[in-house]
Scaffold this motif. Structure first.
Motif, PDB file in Angstrom:
ATOM      1  N   GLU A  23      -0.490   7.038  12.670  1.00  0.00           N
ATOM      2  CA  GLU A  23       1.062   6.532  12.637  1.00  0.00           C
ATOM      3  C   GLU A  23       1.112   5.179  13.217  1.00  0.00           C
ATOM      4  O   GLU A  23       1.962   4.364  12.974  1.00  0.00           O
ATOM      5  N   ARG A  24       0.207   5.013  14.198  1.00  0.00           N
ATOM      6  CA  ARG A  24       0.142   3.738  15.134  1.00  0.00           C
ATOM      7  C   ARG A  24      -0.060   2.521  13.779  1.00  0.00           C
ATOM      8  O   ARG A  24      -0.130   1.210  14.027  1.00  0.00           O
ATOM      9  N   ASN A  25      -0.939   3.063  12.971  1.00  0.00           N
ATOM     10  CA  ASN A  25      -1.287   2.070  11.600  1.00  0.00           C
ATOM     11  C   ASN A  25      -0.416   1.868  10.764  1.00  0.00           C
ATOM     12  O   ASN A  25      -0.915   1.855   9.456  1.00  0.00           O
ATOM     13  N   GLN A  26       0.937   2.613  10.743  1.00  0.00           N
ATOM     14  CA  GLN A  26       1.772   2.385   9.823  1.00  0.00           C
ATOM     15  C   GLN A  26       1.846   3.393   8.696  1.00  0.00           C
ATOM     16  O   GLN A  26       2.254   3.193   7.430  1.00  0.00           O
ATOM     17  N   ILE A  69      -9.496   5.479   4.051  1.00  0.00           N
ATOM     18  CA  ILE A  69      -8.053   5.522   3.543  1.00  0.00           C
ATOM     19  C   ILE A  69      -7.694   4.446   2.976  1.00  0.00           C
ATOM     20  O   ILE A  69      -6.993   4.282   1.973  1.00  0.00           O
ATOM     21  N   ARG A  70      -7.839   3.445   3.785  1.00  0.00           N
ATOM     22  CA  ARG A  70      -7.083   2.107   3.129  1.00  0.00           C
ATOM     23  C   ARG A  70      -7.986   1.598   1.807  1.00  0.00           C
ATOM     24  O   ARG A  70      -7.214   1.102   0.990  1.00  0.00           O
ATOM     25  N   MET A  77       0.991  -1.401  -0.051  1.00  0.00           N
ATOM     26  CA  MET A  77      -0.126  -0.071   0.063  1.00  0.00           C
ATOM     27  C   MET A  77       0.708   1.200   0.161  1.00  0.00           C
ATOM     28  O   MET A  77       2.091   1.170   0.369  1.00  0.00           O
ATOM     29  N   ASN A  78       0.363   2.427  -0.288  1.00  0.00           N
ATOM     30  CA  ASN A  78       1.195   3.514  -0.525  1.00  0.00           C
ATOM     31  C   ASN A  78       1.470   4.295   1.066  1.00  0.00           C
ATOM     32  O   ASN A  78       1.241   5.553   1.102  1.00  0.00           O
ATOM     33  N   THR A  79       2.311   3.629   1.696  1.00  0.00           N
ATOM     34  CA  THR A  79       2.558   4.204   2.863  1.00  0.00           C
ATOM     35  C   THR A  79       3.800   4.771   2.785  1.00  0.00           C
ATOM     36  O   THR A  79       4.153   5.520   3.619  1.00  0.00           O
ATOM     37  N   HIS A  80       4.343   4.708   1.346  1.00  0.00           N
ATOM     38  CA  HIS A  80       5.645   5.492   1.315  1.00  0.00           C
ATOM     39  C   HIS A  80       5.555   7.115   1.259  1.00  0.00           C
ATOM     40  O   HIS A  80       6.536   7.792   1.391  1.00  0.00           O
ATOM     41  N   LYS A  81       4.290   7.310   0.688  1.00  0.00           N
ATOM     42  CA  LYS A  81       3.859   8.763   0.591  1.00  0.00           C
ATOM     43  C   LYS A  81       3.005   9.162   1.903  1.00  0.00           C
ATOM     44  O   LYS A  81       2.354   8.327   2.178  1.00  0.00           O
ATOM     45  N   PRO A  82       3.166  10.391   2.378  1.00  0.00           N
ATOM     46  CA  PRO A  82       2.409  10.730   3.577  1.00  0.00           C
ATOM     47  C   PRO A  82       1.162  11.212   3.400  1.00  0.00           C
ATOM     48  O   PRO A  82       0.791  11.415   2.371  1.00  0.00           O
ATOM     49  N   ILE A  83       0.336  10.883   4.410  1.00  0.00           N
ATOM     50  CA  ILE A  83      -0.922  11.320   4.424  1.00  0.00           C
ATOM     51  C   ILE A  83      -0.991  12.824   5.099  1.00  0.00           C
ATOM     52  O   ILE A  83      -0.461  13.031   6.141  1.00  0.00           O
TER      53      ILE A  83
END
Length: 245
Positions: free
Chosen positions: A25-28, A116-117, A1-7
């Motif tokens: 952040e607790r959810n990666q 979001i997910r 999933m796109n976690t390398h880019k910030p929300i």
């Protein structure tokens, strides 16, 4: 999933910003915050990358609607709007200016996380499906949809601006051209959940997409309404590996 880019979380309430940042952040997720729209727009115009923006409607200066309008002039990053109003019109306005989803305050952070997910998962699935190959380009009624670039080009070769939600809806209709898709099926495929009673999200998105395609709402020829059943793309679709020259 796109976690390398910030929300990005944009809210003028410091407590809400801190709460959502800690929870996500607790959810990666990597999370960045802004207290108003100007901070967000400045960061993204300056080259900051973002996977998604959580945008409150009630902001100092430009409200969330105006921020979303400005954002859509240079970015198609997915936007989830937060509204404290129970007025459905607020939600419709948000969708009409290019938001991808909305959530009414107060809300459970788990619901926001699920939204979001779902949006990022669909984005990742589209990226994987758009890898170079025979199905990258889809053509209908003179339009060409490039799945790799997530871009629509009109019959004159001019790019058509689409929000993330509009792109998802068009891609779904093109993939199932000639097949009537119910509102519930469209909602599940584009939003990750069924269409709720009195929820006009799908109808608003179809209306906006018709505008993008120049399809007369009074007598649409491309996206037709099948009364009591849903919507269908009535144009034939050709698929190929090479783009139009």
């Amino acid at each position: 999933m796109n976690t390398h880019k910030p929300i990005y979380v944009v809210d003028d309430d410091a407590e809400i910003r801190s709460l959502l940042q800690s929870y996500l952040e607790r959810n990666q997720f990597e999370v960045r915050t802004a207290e108003d729209g100007e901070q967000l727009l400045t960061a993204l115009r300056g080259g900051d990358a973002a996977a998604l923006v959580v945008l409150d409607v009630m902001l100092p200066g430009d409200d969330g609607f105006e921020v979303c309008r400005k954002l859509r002039t240079f970015s198609q990053v997915p936007v989830i709007m937060l509204t404290a109003s129970s007025d459905e019109m607020d939600r419709i306005v948000g969708l009409e200016i290019g938001a991808d989803d909305y959530l009414a305050k107060p809300f459970n952070p788990r619901e926001l996380l699920a939204r979001i997910r779902a949006i990022l998962r669909r984005s990742d699935q589209r990226s994987e499906a758009a890898a170079p190959g025979a199905g990258r380009y889809q053509r209908f009624a003179g339009f060409e949809l490039d799945a790799a670039q997530r871009q629509l080009v009109d019959p004159h070769g001019v790019p058509v601006t689409l929000s993330g939600a509009e792109y998802e809806l068009l891609h779904l209709l093109v993939d199932h051209a000639g097949e009537v898709l119910s509102r519930e099926r469209i909602a599940e495929a584009t939003r990750g959940r069924g269409n709720l009673p009195m929820d006009r999200f799908i109808d608003v998105q179809v209306s906006r997409l018709r505008q993008r395609l120049g399809d007369d709402a009074r007598s649409p020829q491309l996206i037709k309404t099948v009364r009591g059943q849903g919507y269908v793309l009535a144009a034939p679709v050709e698929t190929g590996a090479a783009g139009r020259h």
